[in-house]
Each structure stands twice: as C-alpha cells, then as structure tokens.
Design a protein around this motif. Structure first.
Motif, PDB file in Angstrom:
ATOM      1  N   MET A 134     140.754 -19.201  61.537  1.00 55.35           N
ATOM      2  CA  MET A 134     140.681 -18.428  60.294  1.00 55.35           C
ATOM      3  C   MET A 134     139.246 -18.294  59.815  1.00 55.35           C
ATOM      4  SD  MET A 134     143.953 -19.599  58.016  1.00 55.35           S
ATOM      5  CE  MET A 134     145.623 -19.169  58.509  1.00 55.35           C
ATOM      6  N   LEU A 135     138.503 -19.390  59.888  1.00 61.31           N
ATOM      7  CA  LEU A 135     137.094 -19.324  59.505  1.00 61.31           C
ATOM      8  C   LEU A 135     136.317 -18.388  60.424  1.00 61.31           C
ATOM      9  CD1 LEU A 135     136.347 -23.078  58.667  1.00 61.31           C
ATOM     10  CD2 LEU A 135     136.380 -21.163  57.071  1.00 61.31           C
ATOM     11  N   ASP A 136     136.665 -18.393  61.713  1.00 59.72           N
ATOM     12  CA  ASP A 136     135.967 -17.508  62.657  1.00 59.72           C
ATOM     13  C   ASP A 136     136.217 -16.043  62.326  1.00 59.72           C
ATOM     14  OD1 ASP A 136     135.035 -19.741  63.949  1.00 59.72           O
ATOM     15  OD2 ASP A 136     136.627 -19.758  65.467  1.00 59.72           O
ATOM     16  N   LEU A 137     137.403 -15.750  61.792  1.00 55.38           N
ATOM     17  CA  LEU A 137     137.715 -14.359  61.473  1.00 55.38           C
ATOM     18  C   LEU A 137     136.887 -13.814  60.313  1.00 55.38           C
ATOM     19  CD1 LEU A 137     141.610 -14.217  61.850  1.00 55.38           C
ATOM     20  CD2 LEU A 137     139.870 -13.412  63.440  1.00 55.38           C
ATOM     21  N   LEU A 138     136.193 -14.711  59.578  1.00 58.27           N
ATOM     22  CA  LEU A 138     135.316 -14.231  58.518  1.00 58.27           C
ATOM     23  C   LEU A 138     134.164 -13.403  59.086  1.00 58.27           C
ATOM     24  CD1 LEU A 138     135.038 -17.364  56.187  1.00 58.27           C
ATOM     25  CD2 LEU A 138     136.410 -15.311  55.838  1.00 58.27           C
ATOM     26  N   LYS A 139     133.894 -13.579  60.380  1.00 56.40           N
ATOM     27  CA  LYS A 139     132.812 -12.828  61.026  1.00 56.40           C
ATOM     28  C   LYS A 139     133.330 -11.554  61.703  1.00 56.40           C
ATOM     29  CE  LYS A 139     130.419 -17.176  62.019  1.00 56.40           C
ATOM     30  NZ  LYS A 139     129.869 -18.051  63.083  1.00 56.40           N
ATOM     31  N   CYS A 147     147.370 -16.322  68.436  1.00 60.05           N
ATOM     32  CA  CYS A 147     147.035 -14.896  68.393  1.00 60.05           C
ATOM     33  C   CYS A 147     145.762 -14.627  67.594  1.00 60.05           C
ATOM     34  CB  CYS A 147     148.192 -14.098  67.797  1.00 60.05           C
ATOM     35  SG  CYS A 147     149.614 -13.927  68.900  1.00 60.05           S
ATOM     36  N   LEU A 148     145.373 -15.581  66.730  1.00 56.53           N
ATOM     37  CA  LEU A 148     144.145 -15.393  65.956  1.00 56.53           C
ATOM     38  C   LEU A 148     142.917 -15.343  66.849  1.00 56.53           C
ATOM     39  CD1 LEU A 148     144.749 -17.801  62.923  1.00 56.53           C
ATOM     40  CD2 LEU A 148     145.141 -15.335  63.020  1.00 56.53           C
ATOM     41  N   SER A 149     143.018 -15.952  68.024  1.00 58.17           N
ATOM     42  CA  SER A 149     141.893 -15.979  68.966  1.00 58.17           C
ATOM     43  C   SER A 149     141.946 -14.823  69.952  1.00 58.17           C
ATOM     44  CB  SER A 149     141.886 -17.313  69.723  1.00 58.17           C
ATOM     45  OG  SER A 149     141.811 -18.398  68.828  1.00 58.17           O
ATOM     46  N   SER A 150     142.850 -13.898  69.745  1.00 61.27           N
ATOM     47  CA  SER A 150     142.954 -12.756  70.643  1.00 61.27           C
ATOM     48  C   SER A 150     141.710 -11.881  70.541  1.00 61.27           C
ATOM     49  CB  SER A 150     144.206 -11.935  70.303  1.00 61.27           C
ATOM     50  OG  SER A 150     144.259 -10.746  71.058  1.00 61.27           O
ATOM     51  N   THR A 151     141.425 -11.176  71.625  1.00 60.26           N
ATOM     52  CA  THR A 151     140.279 -10.262  71.624  1.00 60.26           C
ATOM     53  C   THR A 151     140.622  -8.924  70.994  1.00 60.26           C
ATOM     54  OG1 THR A 151     140.908  -9.532  73.857  1.00 60.26           O
ATOM     55  CG2 THR A 151     139.297 -11.331  73.677  1.00 60.26           C
ATOM     56  N   VAL A 206     145.913  -7.383  67.030  1.00 62.70           N
ATOM     57  CA  VAL A 206     146.682  -8.622  67.155  1.00 62.70           C
ATOM     58  C   VAL A 206     146.206  -9.621  66.104  1.00 62.70           C
ATOM     59  CG1 VAL A 206     147.279 -10.549  68.668  1.00 62.70           C
ATOM     60  CG2 VAL A 206     147.096  -8.248  69.612  1.00 62.70           C
ATOM     61  N   GLN A 207     144.886  -9.734  65.939  1.00 61.81           N
ATOM     62  CA  GLN A 207     144.343 -10.642  64.932  1.00 61.81           C
ATOM     63  C   GLN A 207     144.827 -10.257  63.532  1.00 61.81           C
ATOM     64  OE1 GLN A 207     140.133 -10.193  65.459  1.00 61.81           O
ATOM     65  NE2 GLN A 207     140.029 -11.623  67.183  1.00 61.81           N
ATOM     66  N   LYS A 208     144.769  -8.949  63.258  1.00 68.14           N
ATOM     67  CA  LYS A 208     145.159  -8.492  61.924  1.00 68.14           C
ATOM     68  C   LYS A 208     146.617  -8.797  61.626  1.00 68.14           C
ATOM     69  CE  LYS A 208     146.862  -5.118  59.079  1.00 68.14           C
ATOM     70  NZ  LYS A 208     148.241  -4.612  58.992  1.00 68.14           N
ATOM     71  N   ASN A 209     147.499  -8.490  62.553  1.00 70.09           N
ATOM     72  CA  ASN A 209     148.926  -8.718  62.310  1.00 70.09           C
ATOM     73  C   ASN A 209     149.251 -10.202  62.255  1.00 70.09           C
ATOM     74  OD1 ASN A 209     149.331  -5.952  62.274  1.00 70.09           O
ATOM     75  ND2 ASN A 209     149.915  -5.825  64.442  1.00 70.09           N
ATOM     76  N   ALA A 210     148.590 -10.983  63.106  1.00 65.36           N
ATOM     77  CA  ALA A 210     148.864 -12.427  63.122  1.00 65.36           C
ATOM     78  C   ALA A 210     148.388 -13.086  61.837  1.00 65.36           C
ATOM     79  CB  ALA A 210     148.200 -13.073  64.335  1.00 65.36           C
ATOM     80  N   ILE A 211     147.175 -12.730  61.380  1.00 63.26           N
ATOM     81  CA  ILE A 211     146.661 -13.353  60.150  1.00 63.26           C
ATOM     82  C   ILE A 211     147.456 -12.892  58.939  1.00 63.26           C
ATOM     83  CG2 ILE A 211     144.913 -11.579  59.694  1.00 63.26           C
ATOM     84  CD1 ILE A 211     144.545 -15.372  59.199  1.00 63.26           C
ATOM     85  N   ARG A 235     147.579 -26.876  59.873  1.00 66.39           N
ATOM     86  CA  ARG A 235     146.586 -27.914  60.171  1.00 66.39           C
ATOM     87  C   ARG A 235     146.901 -28.614  61.486  1.00 66.39           C
ATOM     88  NH1 ARG A 235     147.514 -30.245  56.050  1.00 66.39           N
ATOM     89  NH2 ARG A 235     148.866 -31.946  56.745  1.00 66.39           N
ATOM     90  N   GLU A 236     148.173 -28.850  61.749  1.00 66.07           N
ATOM     91  CA  GLU A 236     148.564 -29.531  62.996  1.00 66.07           C
ATOM     92  C   GLU A 236     148.237 -28.693  64.223  1.00 66.07           C
ATOM     93  OE1 GLU A 236     152.655 -30.451  62.633  1.00 66.07           O
ATOM     94  OE2 GLU A 236     152.401 -31.780  60.895  1.00 66.07           O
ATOM     95  N   TYR A 237     148.336 -27.379  64.114  1.00 63.85           N
ATOM     96  CA  TYR A 237     148.080 -26.501  65.260  1.00 63.85           C
ATOM     97  C   TYR A 237     146.636 -25.973  65.280  1.00 63.85           C
ATOM     98  CZ  TYR A 237     153.159 -26.509  65.729  1.00 63.85           C
ATOM     99  OH  TYR A 237     154.473 -26.885  65.886  1.00 63.85           O
ATOM    100  N   ASP A 238     145.760 -26.626  64.484  1.00 60.18           N
ATOM    101  CA  ASP A 238     144.333 -26.275  64.476  1.00 60.18           C
ATOM    102  C   ASP A 238     144.125 -24.795  64.159  1.00 60.18           C
ATOM    103  OD1 ASP A 238     143.664 -28.901  65.199  1.00 60.18           O
ATOM    104  OD2 ASP A 238     143.953 -28.459  67.325  1.00 60.18           O
ATOM    105  N   GLY A 239     144.793 -24.347  63.108  1.00 60.95           N
ATOM    106  CA  GLY A 239     144.677 -22.939  62.750  1.00 60.95           C
ATOM    107  C   GLY A 239     143.574 -22.634  61.751  1.00 60.95           C
ATOM    108  N   LEU A 240     142.938 -23.671  61.183  1.00 63.30           N
ATOM    109  CA  LEU A 240     141.919 -23.424  60.173  1.00 63.30           C
ATOM    110  C   LEU A 240     140.627 -22.885  60.774  1.00 63.30           C
ATOM    111  CD1 LEU A 240     142.507 -26.597  57.963  1.00 63.30           C
ATOM    112  CD2 LEU A 240     143.168 -24.248  57.450  1.00 63.30           C
ATOM    113  N   GLN A 241     140.247 -23.417  61.942  1.00 65.75           N
ATOM    114  CA  GLN A 241     139.010 -22.949  62.575  1.00 65.75           C
ATOM    115  C   GLN A 241     139.085 -21.474  62.965  1.00 65.75           C
ATOM    116  OE1 GLN A 241     135.940 -24.723  63.102  1.00 65.75           O
ATOM    117  NE2 GLN A 241     135.411 -22.567  63.380  1.00 65.75           N
TER     118      GLN A 241
END
Length: 886
Positions: A197-202, A159-163, A167-172, A189-195
């Motif tokens: 999160m970093l993208d959401l900084l923008k 959901c972090l990659s949602s447009t 959705v992004q706000k509630n998921a994070i 880390r196993e589900y590649d969730g760190l990237q």
C-alpha cells in the motif's frame, strides 16, 4: 488401397457441422448461447455480453432479467481459460448494478468463484475483473464477511504488486472497502499488505494513490497496524508525499493518515527524532523547506505524474521520471491548499488529546504553526487552528507560550468573525487559555476582549455562547476584571442564555452568573432585570449539571434578604424543598441553596423548620406565620397584610422602625378652610331667611344642579384617592411599643456585667410586658386569646405587631425574648413546639461559688418566661422537658 486410406483421412467427418457464423441482435439469443456445449460459442457469447453491458446500466438490468447470471457464474468456474476470462469480464462489469450484487449474494459459490480467479496462474485480465467484481460486492457488510471467510484478503494483497495498474486499482479499491471491517485490518497485517500500500503512493495514477491513502487511513485505525507502519517508516513516506505540490489534491488524505499515526506517543517520538514534525510544520505554514527535505536522491522524488492514459509503460514513465527530477526542491514555496492546512490542524488537535502527546507537541512548538494559521483567510482553517489551540491549552505550559507568541490577539480578533464555527472554536480556546491563568485573563482586558465577549452572549450559535460564559466565569475570578464586566452589564446579558433550551448553555450561564452576583449591585441588577425567574425555572431541569449550577447561583444570590425574598416569592423555596425530598435529584448544592435561602429569609426558615439558631438574628420585617408543611408555598408579609381578617392564628410581626409622621394632606387643609368659611357666614344665615323664601324656581334648579356637580366631583376625588392608595407601595406596619422596648432593654439590661444577669433581667422584662408570671397548671386559664382577637379587630388585619400584645404565652414571649436578645448581642435560639409552645435556649457557663467565677465550657439552658421568669432550666432535665411540653 493405401492411397484410398490417405484420401479418407483428409475428408471431414460426416456427423460434424462445418463452422458457421452466427449473428444476433437479440440479447435473449446471446444468453441462450451461453448454454451451448461449444466453448467457442460460449466465449464469443461472453464477449458479446461484456460489450453489451459495458454500454449502460439499462443493459445490465436487461441481462439480469434474462437470467444471464447463473450461466455466467457457471462459466467463470469452467475449465477453458478463454471462456473464464470473457465470462469474468462480463460478470465483473455487471456487478456494478445493485440488483446483480443482490442476486450474487444469494449464490453461495459466487464469492468463492471470484476469489479463485485471483490465483497467480490466471491471466492479468481475469485478475482485473475478478478484483473489480469483489470491489463492487464488498460494499455490503455481509459480503465483506463472506470474502474474509473465503480467504480473499491474501490474493487481493498479492494483486497490489501486479504490474498492471488496473489490477492494482481494483485490488486496492476492494481492500479499501474490506478495511471497514476490523477483521480485515488484522488480516492485512498478517499478509504483509501494508508495504504494498505504501508503495502504491508512488503510482503514476491519481486514483491508485487516492485509494491507497484511503486504505491506509482505515488500516491505521488499528493500533497494531500503526506500530507496523512505524517500522515501515510510513510517516517519512507521507511527509515526502506532502512535499510534492503537484499532488496537492491528495494532501488532505495524506494528512488524515498522519492524523491516525500521530495518536500514538511512539509515532510522535519518531517524527520528533527524525525532524519530520518540523518539516510538516514548514509545509503547512508555507515556509521554505529545511535542508533535510532535499536529501534522499532521485528515488524519493520519482512518484509519477498525473498521466491520464492507462498505458503507463516504457517511454511515458521515463518522461515522467525526468519531470520529477526537475521538480522544485530548492527555495521555492508553493502554498498548500486550505483543506490541507485545516486537516493538519485537526490532526494536531486529535493527537493532542493525549497528555504525553501534548507535551511532545509543545516541545516542538506546534502552537506557533496553529497561531500562524489563525491569520489564514479560510474560516475552516481558522476554526480548526483555534480548536487545536484550545486542546493544546489543556497543557499548562502551552497557555503561557501562546500568550508569549502573541496568540491572544488573533483569537480576540476572530471573536467578531461571521462564522459560527470560528466563534465556537475561538471561545473554546479562550476558555482553556484563561482557566487558572490570571495573566492571560488580564491580557484579555488589555487587548479589549471584554466587549466582544459580552456581545457574544447574544449570538445564535449556542455552543459559542456556552464557551463565552465559561470564559467570563474565568475572568470573574479576578476582582478588577469582574468589576469591569459588571460595568458592561454582564449580568443582564447572561439572563437570555438562561432561557435557551440548550442544557449546556443553561449550565454555563448559571455558573457564570454565580461568579458575578457576589456583589450587592450585581444582585440588584439581577432582580431589576428579571433574572431571578429564569433561575427558578432551571431548578425544574432534568439535567443534573444545570440543577447543580443553578443551585449554586441561588446560593450566592440568596445572601441578602431582598434577593432571597424575591426567590421565595417566585416559588424557589418550594422547588428546592421538592428537590431535597427527591431521592434522585437531591444534591449538596441544592441543600446549600435551601439553607442559604432560609438563612436570608428567617421568616420562612422559622415557618418551615420551627427553629432559629443563635446566629440567626431577627431583624425588622421578620414575621411568624406559624408552622408550615414542607412544600407549602410561603407567602410574603404583603400577602398576609392583604388577606381579609379571619379566625386563624394571627401573624406576629417584628418591626421597631418608627413610622415618619406624614405631611398634612391637601384634603384636610381644604376641609379646615371650608369649616371656617361656614362659621363666618353662619351669622348671616338668619338675615337672609326671607331672601331664600323669595327665590325663584330657576334659582333653586341652578343650586340643585350645582350641588350635584359638587357631589360628582367629590366622588371622583375619592376614587382617585382610593386608586392612589392601592398603587401606593407597601409599607410594613409600625410598632412604636416594640421601639420603646428596644430603648428600655439597651438602657437598662445591656449594661449589666454578665450574660447570665442580662438573660435573667430580659426574661423578667418580657414576662412583665406579656402579662406577668403564670402559675403552673394555670396556662389554660390565662386569658390571652380574647385580647389578641380584639387587637386583630382593631387593626382590621391578621398581622399583629408583637408590641401590641399585652397578654401572651410561650409562643409570644419566646419570640419577643429572641428579638430583644438579638438587639443586645445575647446569643439565644428560638424553637417552636406543639400547641403554641416555644422556648429559648442560651449557652451560659456554670457559676463557681468557691472561686467566685465561671466554669467553662458553657452549658445549654432553657429560659423560663412563664412560671418563674428568669429561671434557667438545664436542658434535658425533667423541669425543662415539662416546660417544653404540656
């Protein structure tokens, strides 16, 4: 016929109601509609409930009381998409109420239902509200476990990659709550969730950036996550984030994430190689950014603005990007907030806890940034910078670098700060700066840092006082600085910290005191200022470090007899004996303190241990009070002199000082005048006999009254004299006979050529003064007790000077022998035995009759002072053993 069939098809069924509009203003009615079999009714009821509960908290509680949770939970698992969506919206908003969450936790299928709604085929609105519900539910630890067990991490990460920003706000937000559990950190880390999160900084929305930074802060507490973030170049992303002044309200959180990352040496190496640390320092110290910060193109600069609107679409985004392209990237300097500077200093301090990290930070000159922050107007920034400098100073090279970069002056200036945090941090930095660094210690004196330091000992901030005591301990290692501090009455200033209840302050103050009382004047100041008693009190402490440092202070204090006597008078000797007998509190420091105390108070040592070595020289003021049990309070000579005479063994006193002859008292002169006047008028008494008989009654009354007044005046004068005698300072009873013994020994025995001859002659001399030789088996018949009792009666005291004893046995002769031998530098010991036995041992070489010299090494001998005075009895021979025992 066909026409009729066609008409029948158009007609509605007879058993079906026509569509009707149902309106209700009662929540209970709407809840009942949730159980309707019609999906349209269910959908509209859910929509009505969503609008109702979205108004206020009381509405949520109302529907909870109407048992709306169970039907809504059933509907979110239904087949109709519209019903699921509306039911999810209603239930998601209701989860904001704690009682609703409490009820849902009891339902086994509630978490699984919300996790299933996060599947990709569901609507965006369903994702939004199901993630909202999970974010509310994840506030409880038990629910975190349930979400993890129902595999809720992976769909939340997707959901972090949602447009959709909601959705992004509630998921994070849900993930931020979940990351408080260590299991989630590994799963992320196993589900590649760190990237993502970093993208959401923008993101264009501040709340999403904030939650992303919060999630990264919690995720980076895991070492493997930190390694993954290094691979994703998270440090560069964060430093670029800090370069945007319009996001300054989130810079503190970004620095917190950096703080976690910089714990690893690998991260510091990476930031060092990429030049990121210098860029960070430039940002924190408000310096012009380096050229590397302007590289990277527009893609790195477009991070969105703080648009408050929810619809971040199309043209709005384009406008934001255009503004970002025009954001300052040149030479303009926009100061960072104080909180950011404070967090950056704390990040440096946290990273510097590792030896390797301190080395890298020192190479990058991180101390310069911290010294710069010391001049900031915010006390929080000053405190954080000073604390970081203190940790950096654990690196030896940093201590010199800080001095060379003029970091000592601002630290000393901050000693006068009104903030307790600043004073605590500054004193910590100065403690580490002055440890094993004499140059820094001398620089502190040159910068006039001694006075504010000593003044801080009276501060109300206990940890600042403890650190100050540590700084003074370091300064005391330099003799010049120690003298300067003593001239400023540092010993008196250290007494109050000893009386605090804080064990750390007590420990540091006692250690500092030990560093300063190595001078005689300092020990005198300690006694006069009443500092000995607090030290004795600290010996009772249950803290091992306090007892250890206090024992060390007593060890240093007890090198002279006045201080040792004061310690014994206040009960320090008994406390140290108790510590020595304890299996849990005993320590080498307490043993050393007790030994030093006894070596400085030989009277106590002989009374407790029954032995004085050849190095324990008996001096004037020594007294033998007899054998005392361990733990018994040892009285002073003054106390023994004040006791009433009794039938116990006397206290033997050594005092060869001659008592100066007192000047004639005024009362004696007046008495002499009165006697002479009486003599001169005696001749006239006979002539005035008749006149006396003829005196009147009034004259006799006047004379009687005058006599009464004279008697009253005499009584008052006697009372004043008695009071003056009581207030008169105690003086040790003189022993003129012992003084004569000393003269004889130095004139006749000391000049003898060998130690053996001196020992023999001294033994004969002592025996002669104590009643002469006593035949074997006749000691019990030797009359010595009656003469000693007569001396006690004569002196009206239990204290008997040794020179007054003319008939003595083992205990008296051995003491006199040791006293005289010490005066002529003949080494001998004194040992107390049982039943008034005592003996002296000397170390003498054997005589070589053939060679006419002496054979070494020397051997121990017991000196016979009773039967054959001057005879030397080799130790452990039957004759020596017989001399020691009855």
């Amino acid at each position: 016929m066909g026409k009729k069939v066609k008409e029948d098809k158009k007609a509605p069924p007879e058993d079906v109601f026509d569509t009707i509009l149902v309106e209700s203003r009662q929540a209970a009615t709407v809840v009942l509609m949730l159980n309707s079999p019609e999906e349209d009714v269910q959908s509209k009821a859910c929509e009505a409930i969503y609008k109702f509960v979205n108004k206020c908290e009381e509405n949520k509680k109302t529907l909870l009381d109407l048992n709306a949770i169970d039907p809504l939970l059933r509907l979110v698992q239904g087949e109709d998409k519209t019903v699921r969506r509306n039911a999810c919206m209603a239930l998601g908003v209701m989860c904001a109420h704690p009682d609703v969450r409490k009820l849902l936790r009891k339902r086994d299928d509630s978490i699984a239902a919300f996790v299933n709604l996060l599947q990709p085929e569901e609507d965006t609105v369903v994702h939004e509200f199901s993630a909202l519900a999970l974010s509310y539910l994840a506030t409880e630890f038990s629910t975190k476990v349930s979400i993890f067990e129902n595999n809720g991490i992976e769909p939340l990460v997707k959901c972090l990659s949602s447009t959709d920003p909601d959705v992004q706000k509630n998921a994070i937000e849900a993930l931020a709550q979940m990351l408080l559990d260590y299991q989630t950190r590994g799963a992320l880390r196993e589900y590649d969730g760190l990237q993502p999160m970093l993208d959401l900084l923008k993101s264009e929305y501040a709340i999403i950036q904030k939650l992303s930074l919060l999630s990264l802060d919690r995720a980076s507490q895991d070492a493997e996550n930190r390694a993954s973030l290094r691979e994703l170049e998270a440090i560069s992303h964060l430093i670029k984030f800090l370069a945007h002044p319009e996001w300054n309200d989130l810079h503190v959180m970004a620095v917190m994430v950096l703080s976690n990352l910089l714990e690893d040496v690998e991260s510091l190496e990476q930031i060092k190689e990429t030049g990121g640390l210098k860029r960070l320092v430039a940002i924190i110290t408000d310096q012009p950014p380096v050229e590397e910060e302007t590289k990277g193109g527009k893609a790195d600069k477009k991070a969105g603005s703080r648009a408050g609107k929810k619809s971040a679409k199309g043209e709005a985004k384009k406008v934001i990007e255009e503004k970002d392209e025009q954001s300052p990237g040149g030479d303009s300097i926009i100061p960072t907030l104080p909180d950011v500077k404070m967090s950056a200093a704390r990040a440096i301090a946290r990273s510097a806890r590792s030896v390797e990290n301190r080395k890298i930070l020192h190479e990058q000159e991180a101390e310069k940034m911290l010294i710069h922050l010391l001049s900031h107007e915010s006390v929080d920034v000053q405190s954080a910078a000073a604390q970081a400098l203190g940790i950096m100073c654990e690196n030896l090279s940093s201590r010199d670098s800080i001095r060379e970069w003029e970091g000592l002056a601002p630290l000393i200036r901050l000693l006068n700060s009104e903030s307790g945090d600043v004073k605590e941090s500054v004193t910590l930095a100065l403690t580490n700066l002055t440890t094993a660094n004499s140059t820094n210690c001398n620089e502190m004196m040159n910068l006039n840092g001694l006075d504010p330091l000593i003044q801080l000992l009276a501060d109300s901030r206990e940890e600042a006082v403890a650190n100050t005591a540590s700084v003074l301990t370091n300064l005391a290692q330099e003799e010049v600085l120690r003298i300067e501090c003593l001239n400023r009455a540092v010993v008196s200033s250290l007494i109050d910290p000893l009386k605090t209840s804080n064990t750390n302050v007590q420990s540091k103050a006692a250690l500092a005191l030990a560093a300063f009382v190595c001078d005689a004047d300092a020990r005198t100041e300690l006694r006069v200022s009443g500092g000995v008693e607090p030290l004795i009190v600290l010996l009772h402490s249950g803290n091992d470090e306090v007892r250890r440092n206090t024992s060390w202070a007593i060890t240093v204090c007890g090198v002279d007899e006045p201080t040792a006597t004061e310690i014994c008078k206040l009960g320090g000797l008994e406390v140290l004996q108790q510590i020595q007998m304890s299996s849990t509190r005993r320590s080498p420091f307490a043993d050393a303190a007790l030994e030093r105390l006894l070596d400085s108070n030989l009277s106590a040592k002989y009374a407790l241990s029954g032995h004085l070595g050849s190095g324990n020289l008996i001096e004037d003021g020594f007294f033998d009070a007899g054998q005392l049990k361990a733990g018994t309070k040892f009285l002073s000579l003054e106390d023994f002199c004040k006791q009433e005479m009794n039938d116990k063994r006397p206290t033997l006193l050594i005092n060869s000082k001659q008592e100066p002859s007192p000047p004639p008292r005024q009362e004696d002169n007046e008495a002499l005048k009165a006697d002479s006047s009486k003599t001169s008028v005696s001749g006239k008494s006979s002539r005035t006999g008749r006149e006396t008989k003829s005196r009147t009654k009034a004259q006799r009354e006047r004379e009687e009254k005058q006599k009464e007044e004279e008697i009253q005046a005499q009584l008052a004068k006697e009372a004043e004299a008695q009071a003056a005698e009581e207030n008169k300072p105690f003086t040790t009873p003189a022993d003129p006979a012992l003084y004569k013994y000393m003269e004889d020994v130095m004139d006749k025995i000391q000049p003898l050529p060998t130690t053996r001859l001196q020992v023999v002659a001294l033994a004969e001399y002592v025996a002669e003064k104590m009643g002469g030789p006593i035949a074997k088996g006749q000691v019990t018949n030797f009359s010595w007790e009656l003469p000693l009792s007569q001396i006690k009666f004569e002196l009206k005291s239990n204290v008997v000077p040794i020179g007054k004893i003319k008939a003595g046995i083992h205990v008296h002769r051995a003491l006199l022998f040791k006293t005289l031998a010490d005066r002529i530098a003949v080494g001998c010991s004194l040992t107390r035995g049982e039943y008034n036995r005592a003996w002296n041992e000397v170390m003498l070489p054997e005589e070589d009759e053939v060679a006419g010299g002496a054979r070494y090494p020397p051997k121990p001998y017991i000196v016979d002072l009773i039967h054959e005075p001057g005879k030397l009895l080799p130790v452990n021979t039957p004759e020596a053993v017989s001399y020691q025992k009855l």
